[in-house]
Design a protein around this motif. Sequence first.
Motif, PDB file in Angstrom:
ATOM      1  N   LEU A 176     -22.749  21.417 -58.987  1.00 44.31           N
ATOM      2  CA  LEU A 176     -23.448  21.737 -57.745  1.00 44.31           C
ATOM      3  C   LEU A 176     -22.791  22.932 -57.081  1.00 44.31           C
ATOM      4  O   LEU A 176     -21.567  22.978 -56.948  1.00 44.31           O
ATOM      5  N   SER A 177     -23.629  23.892 -56.690  1.00 45.14           N
ATOM      6  CA  SER A 177     -23.154  25.065 -55.950  1.00 45.14           C
ATOM      7  C   SER A 177     -23.695  25.025 -54.539  1.00 45.14           C
ATOM      8  O   SER A 177     -24.836  24.601 -54.311  1.00 45.14           O
ATOM      9  N   LEU A 178     -22.892  25.466 -53.592  1.00 45.88           N
ATOM     10  CA  LEU A 178     -23.308  25.587 -52.202  1.00 45.88           C
ATOM     11  C   LEU A 178     -23.265  27.060 -51.836  1.00 45.88           C
ATOM     12  O   LEU A 178     -22.192  27.681 -51.869  1.00 45.88           O
ATOM     13  N   ASN A 179     -24.441  27.619 -51.551  1.00 43.44           N
ATOM     14  CA  ASN A 179     -24.539  29.045 -51.234  1.00 43.44           C
ATOM     15  C   ASN A 179     -23.875  29.914 -52.300  1.00 43.44           C
ATOM     16  O   ASN A 179     -23.216  30.916 -52.001  1.00 43.44           O
ATOM     17  N   GLY A 180     -24.027  29.486 -53.563  1.00 43.37           N
ATOM     18  CA  GLY A 180     -23.499  30.262 -54.679  1.00 43.37           C
ATOM     19  C   GLY A 180     -22.079  29.931 -55.076  1.00 43.37           C
ATOM     20  O   GLY A 180     -21.598  30.417 -56.104  1.00 43.37           O
ATOM     21  N   ARG A 181     -21.391  29.089 -54.318  1.00 40.03           N
ATOM     22  CA  ARG A 181     -20.008  28.704 -54.645  1.00 40.03           C
ATOM     23  C   ARG A 181     -20.002  27.342 -55.313  1.00 40.03           C
ATOM     24  O   ARG A 181     -20.534  26.368 -54.778  1.00 40.03           O
ATOM     25  N   VAL A 182     -19.403  27.250 -56.482  1.00 37.28           N
ATOM     26  CA  VAL A 182     -19.362  25.987 -57.219  1.00 37.28           C
ATOM     27  C   VAL A 182     -18.452  24.995 -56.491  1.00 37.28           C
ATOM     28  O   VAL A 182     -17.282  25.277 -56.237  1.00 37.28           O
ATOM     29  N   MET A 183     -19.015  23.818 -56.183  1.00 39.43           N
ATOM     30  CA  MET A 183     -18.265  22.775 -55.483  1.00 39.43           C
ATOM     31  C   MET A 183     -18.020  21.550 -56.374  1.00 39.43           C
ATOM     32  O   MET A 183     -16.950  20.959 -56.349  1.00 39.43           O
ATOM     33  N   GLN A 184     -19.033  21.165 -57.143  1.00 36.94           N
ATOM     34  CA  GLN A 184     -18.884  20.088 -58.111  1.00 36.94           C
ATOM     35  C   GLN A 184     -19.039  20.671 -59.510  1.00 36.94           C
ATOM     36  O   GLN A 184     -19.986  21.423 -59.771  1.00 36.94           O
ATOM     37  N   ASP A 185     -18.134  20.338 -60.400  1.00 33.80           N
ATOM     38  CA  ASP A 185     -18.207  20.801 -61.786  1.00 33.80           C
ATOM     39  C   ASP A 185     -17.390  19.834 -62.631  1.00 33.80           C
ATOM     40  O   ASP A 185     -16.224  20.058 -62.910  1.00 33.80           O
ATOM     41  N   GLU A 186     -18.023  18.731 -62.999  1.00 34.04           N
ATOM     42  CA  GLU A 186     -17.303  17.624 -63.620  1.00 34.04           C
ATOM     43  C   GLU A 186     -18.171  17.006 -64.715  1.00 34.04           C
ATOM     44  O   GLU A 186     -19.396  17.045 -64.659  1.00 34.04           O
ATOM     45  N   SER A 187     -17.541  16.412 -65.691  1.00 42.16           N
ATOM     46  CA  SER A 187     -18.261  15.755 -66.775  1.00 42.16           C
ATOM     47  C   SER A 187     -18.518  14.290 -66.437  1.00 42.16           C
ATOM     48  O   SER A 187     -17.720  13.638 -65.751  1.00 42.16           O
ATOM     49  N   THR A 188     -19.647  13.771 -66.964  1.00 43.16           N
ATOM     50  CA  THR A 188     -19.910  12.343 -66.814  1.00 43.16           C
ATOM     51  C   THR A 188     -18.892  11.499 -67.583  1.00 43.16           C
ATOM     52  O   THR A 188     -18.898  10.275 -67.469  1.00 43.16           O
ATOM     53  N   LYS A 189     -18.008  12.136 -68.355  1.00 41.37           N
ATOM     54  CA  LYS A 189     -16.910  11.410 -69.010  1.00 41.37           C
ATOM     55  C   LYS A 189     -16.016  10.716 -67.981  1.00 41.37           C
ATOM     56  O   LYS A 189     -15.308   9.754 -68.318  1.00 41.37           O
ATOM     57  N   ASP A 190     -16.032  11.202 -66.726  1.00 46.79           N
ATOM     58  CA  ASP A 190     -15.166  10.635 -65.698  1.00 46.79           C
ATOM     59  C   ASP A 190     -15.745   9.352 -65.086  1.00 46.79           C
ATOM     60  O   ASP A 190     -15.116   8.724 -64.244  1.00 46.79           O
ATOM     61  N   MET A 191     -16.957   8.952 -65.532  1.00 48.08           N
ATOM     62  CA  MET A 191     -17.528   7.693 -65.053  1.00 48.08           C
ATOM     63  C   MET A 191     -16.690   6.514 -65.531  1.00 48.08           C
ATOM     64  O   MET A 191     -16.208   6.505 -66.670  1.00 48.08           O
ATOM     65  N   ILE A 192     -16.551   5.526 -64.681  1.00 44.25           N
ATOM     66  CA  ILE A 192     -15.866   4.297 -65.078  1.00 44.25           C
ATOM     67  C   ILE A 192     -16.809   3.423 -65.906  1.00 44.25           C
ATOM     68  O   ILE A 192     -16.435   2.897 -66.950  1.00 44.25           O
ATOM     69  N   PHE A 193     -18.044   3.259 -65.419  1.00 45.20           N
ATOM     70  CA  PHE A 193     -19.044   2.447 -66.097  1.00 45.20           C
ATOM     71  C   PHE A 193     -20.187   3.357 -66.538  1.00 45.20           C
ATOM     72  O   PHE A 193     -20.773   4.069 -65.729  1.00 45.20           O
ATOM     73  N   ASP A 194     -20.508   3.313 -67.827  1.00 40.09           N
ATOM     74  CA  ASP A 194     -21.550   4.195 -68.341  1.00 40.09           C
ATOM     75  C   ASP A 194     -22.944   3.644 -68.029  1.00 40.09           C
ATOM     76  O   ASP A 194     -23.086   2.568 -67.428  1.00 40.09           O
ATOM     77  N   VAL A 195     -23.959   4.378 -68.447  1.00 40.41           N
ATOM     78  CA  VAL A 195     -25.341   4.016 -68.117  1.00 40.41           C
ATOM     79  C   VAL A 195     -25.687   2.623 -68.626  1.00 40.41           C
ATOM     80  O   VAL A 195     -26.285   1.812 -67.899  1.00 40.41           O
TER      81      VAL A 195
END
Length: 330
Positions: A251-270
């Motif tokens: 997720l970028s806010l006004n062009g600045r990346v704020m969130q940049d993470e893999s779903t690998k960091d989920m504790i519980f998968d889908v």
Amino acid sequence: MATDPSPAPAFALGTFSPVGGVPFPGLVTGEDVLDLRTAPGLRSAPGANPHTRELLERWNEVLPVLRDLAAEGTGARHRLADLRVHAPVQPRQILQSGANYRTHVIDLAVAHEPEDGRPAEQVRAEVAAMMDRRAAEDQPYVFIGLPSSVTGPYDDVVIPSWCTKPDWELELAAVIGEPAYRVSPEQARAHVAAYTIANDVTARELVFRRDMPEIGTDWLRAKNAPTFTPLGPYLVPAEFVTDPGDLQVTLSLNGRVMQDESTKDMIFDVTHLVSHISQTVELLPGDLVLTGSPAGNGMHWGRLLRAGDVMEGAITGLGTQRNTCVAEEA
């Protein structure tokens, strides 16, 4: 700007309308959209109002037809650029996983500055231990969202006059096809028809009830204002998402990346989330299971949403949504 670096899927499903026209379910192939209301093999019962949820209700029957339509490239098609893109589905139920990304929860705990004055290092260590315990005990934390909060992937997000700390939380959302009730994690994957993107906008100042700390969180006010759940742009069939546990959420806010993470960091998968929810709730076609948000929200950065901000969110293979924040009119 947030971009989706992966190749586009062979096709996706969405809800569209011409300017001033009636929304319709559409099949997206490249830059074209096929109107599915009259597509061979997909006609609804007489008098029915076709929409994507109706297609999800007979997903096993519909999916092979969508594959054929995408391959043929025939039928009444529109240019995607000429259409308004709506939320791809109107769910009956939204089930939201809280505290499902390890780093995100630790960062939030530190950002909320405990009132007892514990140092940040101590808070970080205590919350990390709690997350390890949760993973070992296999107990996801899930709460309920309201469909009335859903808005389109390019619509404005309206910040209510009472909201002083609006925040973003981009998330992977699983979309249910075949109803799921008391299914195992091994069975759960077959009940997920598609994936899409959700931004779980949150009024941070209302999450915890300071007047009733014994009761805890107030998800009704914190997360369910109109437009607080931008959804889409499309429903990408699960067959095109090889591993939902290895997608990049940006997720970028006004062009600045704020969130940049893999779903690998989920504790519980889908599959674990769908199975866990289904032990209590019957999940229905079109229902959404939001899998939680990774690190990088506004509380972490000390920069919350304001009128005029533009959020742009992408998840690998699922497209990009873009929403402008506006203040609620008096």
